[in-house]
Design an enzyme around this catalytic site. Sequence first.
Site, PDB file in Angstrom:
ATOM      1  N   CYS A   1      -2.871  -1.055  -4.108  1.00  0.00           N
ATOM      2  CA  CYS A   1      -2.272   0.225  -3.269  1.00  0.00           C
ATOM      3  C   CYS A   1      -1.216   0.932  -3.003  1.00  0.00           C
ATOM      4  O   CYS A   1      -0.035   1.155  -4.295  1.00  0.00           O
ATOM      5  CB  CYS A   1      -2.760  -0.207  -1.961  1.00  0.00           C
ATOM      6  SG  CYS A   1      -2.933   0.989  -0.910  1.00  0.00           S
ATOM      7  N   HIS A   2      -0.607   0.723  -1.182  1.00  0.00           N
ATOM      8  CA  HIS A   2       1.334   0.827  -1.464  1.00  0.00           C
ATOM      9  C   HIS A   2       2.080  -0.641  -1.845  1.00  0.00           C
ATOM     10  O   HIS A   2       3.085  -0.347  -1.858  1.00  0.00           O
ATOM     11  CB  HIS A   2       1.187   0.934  -0.525  1.00  0.00           C
ATOM     12  CG  HIS A   2       0.594   2.758   0.231  1.00  0.00           C
ATOM     13  ND1 HIS A   2      -0.286   3.386   0.167  1.00  0.00           N
ATOM     14  CD2 HIS A   2       1.411   4.029   0.445  1.00  0.00           C
ATOM     15  CE1 HIS A   2      -0.332   4.537   0.146  1.00  0.00           C
ATOM     16  NE2 HIS A   2       0.575   4.495   0.552  1.00  0.00           N
TER      17      HIS A   2
END
Length: 238
Positions: A114-115
């Site tokens: 993800c991030h």
Amino acid sequence: MPSRRRLKGRTIAALAADGYEKVELVVPLRALKAAGATVDVVSLRRGRIRGVNLHMPASRVRVDKTIEEADPGDYDALLLPGGFINPDLLRQSAPAREFVRAFAVSDKPIATLCHGPWVLASAGLVDGRTLTSWPGIRDDLVNAGATWLDQQLVRDGNLTTSRGPQDMAAFVPGMIGAFATTAPAPATTATRRESDRQREAPVGWAVAALRWSPKPSAVAAVSIGVAAAGQRALRTRR
């Protein structure tokens, strides 16, 4: 498979802060423990850190050690969950960046999704690497020197990455496989040096979830206001 206790004797650091995406920390934690690993949640503060489901508050996880208390040398591998708040806080912390760099210098396995790769970028660790992430930070990683692939799982040496919660079924076994090895696997995508293109639209399921999320409560609004006022008061005293 986790049932084979592939990680028995391994000690893993899970570096997370408030705002971690709940499924991206809780599910890997359970899988790592089921595989026999000892896992410490390392964070910026003591106590219990708050997770999120997208932007909605979720349950808390207990912190085992602060970033100042944890020694990277005590761990065999590093898990970096995502969520857009958690890695944004971590990337602003010099001790957190140094903690992550220590794993890279020692060529220890790092798994993130993800991030989460934001932290790697701020630590100066993605130049020349091949990885994936949440599509929205594709340009950040490319601008930091990485090759970005729109794939559910990418392995490049000691680095294992996935795009987000939608790839959890691939990420968990990929993470366990990487953490079980005694030496980093050779880069599987090193010959491909062009990044995949930007997407034409945001991830559909995320947009739909945000569209149908409940209205903010009065308690949440007041809490944010009180926190902001407290920070202003502290700055004034200094």
